[in-house]
Design a protein around this motif. Structure first.
Motif, PDB file in Angstrom:
ATOM      1  N   SER A 107       0.842  -1.197   0.000  1.00 28.75           N
ATOM      2  CA  SER A 107       0.000   0.000   0.000  1.00 28.75           C
ATOM      3  C   SER A 107       0.879   1.248   0.000  1.00 28.75           C
ATOM      4  CB  SER A 107      -0.910   0.008   1.233  1.00 28.75           C
ATOM      5  OG  SER A 107      -0.133   0.235   2.395  1.00 28.75           O
ATOM      6  N   PRO A 108       0.349   2.356  -0.491  1.00 30.50           N
ATOM      7  CA  PRO A 108       1.114   3.609  -0.461  1.00 30.50           C
ATOM      8  C   PRO A 108       1.511   4.016   0.962  1.00 30.50           C
ATOM      9  CG  PRO A 108      -0.798   3.829  -1.893  1.00 30.50           C
ATOM     10  CD  PRO A 108      -0.919   2.501  -1.192  1.00 30.50           C
ATOM     11  N   GLU A 109       0.636   3.713   1.927  1.00 27.90           N
ATOM     12  CA  GLU A 109       0.946   4.074   3.314  1.00 27.90           C
ATOM     13  C   GLU A 109       2.157   3.292   3.824  1.00 27.90           C
ATOM     14  OE1 GLU A 109      -3.325   4.782   2.403  1.00 27.90           O
ATOM     15  OE2 GLU A 109      -2.101   2.981   2.285  1.00 27.90           O
ATOM     16  N   LEU A 110       2.204   1.991   3.527  1.00 29.18           N
ATOM     17  CA  LEU A 110       3.342   1.186   3.954  1.00 29.18           C
ATOM     18  C   LEU A 110       4.607   1.594   3.212  1.00 29.18           C
ATOM     19  CD1 LEU A 110       4.536  -1.025   5.660  1.00 29.18           C
ATOM     20  CD2 LEU A 110       3.686  -2.699   3.998  1.00 29.18           C
ATOM     21  N   MET A 111       4.488   1.916   1.933  1.00 31.10           N
ATOM     22  CA  MET A 111       5.652   2.353   1.171  1.00 31.10           C
ATOM     23  C   MET A 111       6.217   3.642   1.760  1.00 31.10           C
ATOM     24  SD  MET A 111       7.779   1.538  -1.094  1.00 31.10           S
ATOM     25  CE  MET A 111       7.015   0.253  -2.039  1.00 31.10           C
ATOM     26  N   ALA A 112       5.348   4.527   2.234  1.00 32.62           N
ATOM     27  CA  ALA A 112       5.808   5.765   2.871  1.00 32.62           C
ATOM     28  C   ALA A 112       6.586   5.457   4.145  1.00 32.62           C
ATOM     29  CB  ALA A 112       4.617   6.680   3.168  1.00 32.62           C
ATOM     30  N   ILE A 113       6.142   4.468   4.910  1.00 25.25           N
ATOM     31  CA  ILE A 113       6.860   4.072   6.122  1.00 25.25           C
ATOM     32  C   ILE A 113       8.231   3.510   5.764  1.00 25.25           C
ATOM     33  CG2 ILE A 113       6.878   2.414   8.038  1.00 25.25           C
ATOM     34  CD1 ILE A 113       3.784   2.745   8.109  1.00 25.25           C
ATOM     35  N   ILE A 114       8.269   2.664   4.751  1.00 27.22           N
ATOM     36  CA  ILE A 114       9.545   2.084   4.311  1.00 27.22           C
ATOM     37  C   ILE A 114      10.475   3.182   3.848  1.00 27.22           C
ATOM     38  CG2 ILE A 114      10.626   0.624   2.543  1.00 27.22           C
ATOM     39  CD1 ILE A 114       7.969  -1.067   2.651  1.00 27.22           C
ATOM     40  N   ASP A 115       9.969   4.111   3.033  1.00 31.18           N
ATOM     41  CA  ASP A 115      10.809   5.202   2.522  1.00 31.18           C
ATOM     42  C   ASP A 115      11.343   6.085   3.644  1.00 31.18           C
ATOM     43  OD1 ASP A 115      10.703   4.494  -0.162  1.00 31.18           O
ATOM     44  OD2 ASP A 115       8.920   5.707  -0.560  1.00 31.18           O
ATOM     45  N   SER A 116      10.525   6.352   4.651  1.00 33.91           N
ATOM     46  CA  SER A 116      10.981   7.212   5.741  1.00 33.91           C
ATOM     47  C   SER A 116      11.989   6.504   6.642  1.00 33.91           C
ATOM     48  CB  SER A 116       9.801   7.725   6.564  1.00 33.91           C
ATOM     49  OG  SER A 116       9.192   6.676   7.273  1.00 33.91           O
ATOM     50  N   ARG A 174      19.548   3.869   2.330  1.00 35.75           N
ATOM     51  CA  ARG A 174      19.583   2.453   1.971  1.00 35.75           C
ATOM     52  C   ARG A 174      18.507   2.140   0.931  1.00 35.75           C
ATOM     53  NH1 ARG A 174      18.630  -0.638   6.970  1.00 35.75           N
ATOM     54  NH2 ARG A 174      19.551  -2.295   5.776  1.00 35.75           N
ATOM     55  N   SER A 175      18.653   1.029   0.273  1.00 36.46           N
ATOM     56  CA  SER A 175      17.643   0.621  -0.697  1.00 36.46           C
ATOM     57  C   SER A 175      16.414   0.081   0.040  1.00 36.46           C
ATOM     58  CB  SER A 175      18.196  -0.456  -1.629  1.00 36.46           C
ATOM     59  OG  SER A 175      18.321  -1.691  -0.943  1.00 36.46           O
ATOM     60  N   LYS A 176      15.295   0.119  -0.654  1.00 32.17           N
ATOM     61  CA  LYS A 176      14.064  -0.443  -0.079  1.00 32.17           C
ATOM     62  C   LYS A 176      14.263  -1.932   0.194  1.00 32.17           C
ATOM     63  CE  LYS A 176      11.145   2.848  -2.420  1.00 32.17           C
ATOM     64  NZ  LYS A 176      10.214   3.103  -3.496  1.00 32.17           N
ATOM     65  N   ASN A 177      14.928  -2.599  -0.722  1.00 32.78           N
ATOM     66  CA  ASN A 177      15.185  -4.023  -0.557  1.00 32.78           C
ATOM     67  C   ASN A 177      15.965  -4.300   0.726  1.00 32.78           C
ATOM     68  OD1 ASN A 177      15.156  -6.780  -1.801  1.00 32.78           O
ATOM     69  ND2 ASN A 177      17.361  -6.487  -1.593  1.00 32.78           N
ATOM     70  N   ASN A 178      17.035  -3.533   0.968  1.00 31.72           N
ATOM     71  CA  ASN A 178      17.831  -3.727   2.183  1.00 31.72           C
ATOM     72  C   ASN A 178      17.011  -3.458   3.443  1.00 31.72           C
ATOM     73  OD1 ASN A 178      20.185  -4.559   0.981  1.00 31.72           O
ATOM     74  ND2 ASN A 178      21.084  -2.521   0.906  1.00 31.72           N
ATOM     75  N   GLN A 179      16.200  -2.405   3.417  1.00 33.39           N
ATOM     76  CA  GLN A 179      15.385  -2.073   4.588  1.00 33.39           C
ATOM     77  C   GLN A 179      14.400  -3.190   4.886  1.00 33.39           C
ATOM     78  OE1 GLN A 179      15.665   0.657   6.662  1.00 33.39           O
ATOM     79  NE2 GLN A 179      14.293  -0.551   7.909  1.00 33.39           N
ATOM     80  N   ILE A 180      13.712  -3.677   3.872  1.00 37.89           N
ATOM     81  CA  ILE A 180      12.721  -4.737   4.069  1.00 37.89           C
ATOM     82  C   ILE A 180      13.405  -6.021   4.528  1.00 37.89           C
ATOM     83  CG2 ILE A 180      11.055  -6.214   2.875  1.00 37.89           C
ATOM     84  CD1 ILE A 180      10.395  -3.681   1.143  1.00 37.89           C
ATOM     85  N   ASN A 181      14.558  -6.369   3.925  1.00 33.92           N
ATOM     86  CA  ASN A 181      15.299  -7.558   4.350  1.00 33.92           C
ATOM     87  C   ASN A 181      15.723  -7.464   5.807  1.00 33.92           C
ATOM     88  OD1 ASN A 181      16.072  -9.874   2.468  1.00 33.92           O
ATOM     89  ND2 ASN A 181      16.118  -8.094   1.121  1.00 33.92           N
ATOM     90  N   ASP A 182      16.218  -6.302   6.224  1.00 33.81           N
ATOM     91  CA  ASP A 182      16.622  -6.135   7.621  1.00 33.81           C
ATOM     92  C   ASP A 182      15.442  -6.318   8.563  1.00 33.81           C
ATOM     93  OD1 ASP A 182      19.236  -5.747   6.904  1.00 33.81           O
ATOM     94  OD2 ASP A 182      19.262  -3.594   7.330  1.00 33.81           O
ATOM     95  N   TRP A 183      14.289  -5.747   8.204  1.00 34.53           N
ATOM     96  CA  TRP A 183      13.100  -5.910   9.037  1.00 34.53           C
ATOM     97  C   TRP A 183      12.688  -7.376   9.122  1.00 34.53           C
ATOM     98  CZ3 TRP A 183       9.753  -1.322   6.896  1.00 34.53           C
ATOM     99  CH2 TRP A 183      10.137  -0.140   7.542  1.00 34.53           C
ATOM    100  N   LEU A 184      12.706  -8.059   7.981  1.00 35.99           N
ATOM    101  CA  LEU A 184      12.313  -9.469   7.980  1.00 35.99           C
ATOM    102  C   LEU A 184      13.283 -10.318   8.796  1.00 35.99           C
ATOM    103  CD1 LEU A 184      11.169  -9.866   4.269  1.00 35.99           C
ATOM    104  CD2 LEU A 184       9.719  -9.885   6.310  1.00 35.99           C
ATOM    105  N   TRP A 185      14.581 -10.070   8.647  1.00 36.21           N
ATOM    106  CA  TRP A 185      15.559 -10.823   9.439  1.00 36.21           C
ATOM    107  C   TRP A 185      15.390 -10.540  10.932  1.00 36.21           C
ATOM    108  CZ3 TRP A 185      17.889 -15.050   8.613  1.00 36.21           C
ATOM    109  CH2 TRP A 185      18.296 -15.426   7.332  1.00 36.21           C
ATOM    110  N   SER A 186      15.148  -9.294  11.279  1.00 44.86           N
ATOM    111  CA  SER A 186      14.947  -8.931  12.683  1.00 44.86           C
ATOM    112  C   SER A 186      13.750  -9.676  13.262  1.00 44.86           C
ATOM    113  CB  SER A 186      14.744  -7.425  12.800  1.00 44.86           C
ATOM    114  OG  SER A 186      14.409  -7.067  14.113  1.00 44.86           O
ATOM    115  N   LYS A 187      12.678  -9.723  12.502  1.00 47.27           N
ATOM    116  CA  LYS A 187      11.478 -10.423  12.972  1.00 47.27           C
ATOM    117  C   LYS A 187      11.717 -11.928  13.034  1.00 47.27           C
ATOM    118  CE  LYS A 187       7.253 -10.825  14.275  1.00 47.27           C
ATOM    119  NZ  LYS A 187       6.953 -10.568  15.663  1.00 47.27           N
ATOM    120  N   ALA A 188      12.425 -12.467  12.048  1.00 51.25           N
ATOM    121  CA  ALA A 188      12.681 -13.907  12.013  1.00 51.25           C
ATOM    122  C   ALA A 188      13.558 -14.339  13.184  1.00 51.25           C
ATOM    123  CB  ALA A 188      13.343 -14.289  10.690  1.00 51.25           C
TER     124      ALA A 188
END
Length: 86
Positions: free
Chosen positions: A14-23, A28-42
């Motif tokens: 969603s645009p709202e989630l993309m805004a959170i990722i961007d902020s 860093r790249s969006k890919n790196n940010q999302i990967n870090d979040w997923l690894w942290s949760k895992a």
């Protein structure tokens, strides 16, 4: 030795989630940010354990009660954080 091939998949965000990722990502790249979040949760940590325990209780409350509970829990954590450490 060649690196293992990474898996790829497309995801709709969603645009709202993309805004959170961007902020959150800064330079860093969006890919790196999302990967870090997923690894942290895992991997999980104590904060994740606490959040997982609170999530069902908070979900059962209406928005006003949820906001009040969160406000009180944050206050309690701040008070505990000011206490003496042994």
């Amino acid at each position: 030795m060649p690196k293992p091939k990474l898996s790829e998949f497309k995801i709709r965000i969603s645009p709202e989630l993309m805004a959170i990722i961007d902020s959150a990502r800064g330079d860093r790249s969006k890919n790196n940010q999302i990967n870090d979040w997923l690894w942290s949760k895992a991997r999980g940590d104590h904060a994740d354990q606490l959040a997982d325990a609170l999530r069902p209780m908070l979900a059962a409350l209406n928005e006003a009660d949820r906001a009040l509970v969160v406000e009180h829990i944050v206050s309690a954590v701040e008070i505990l954080g000011r206490g003496k450490r042994r």
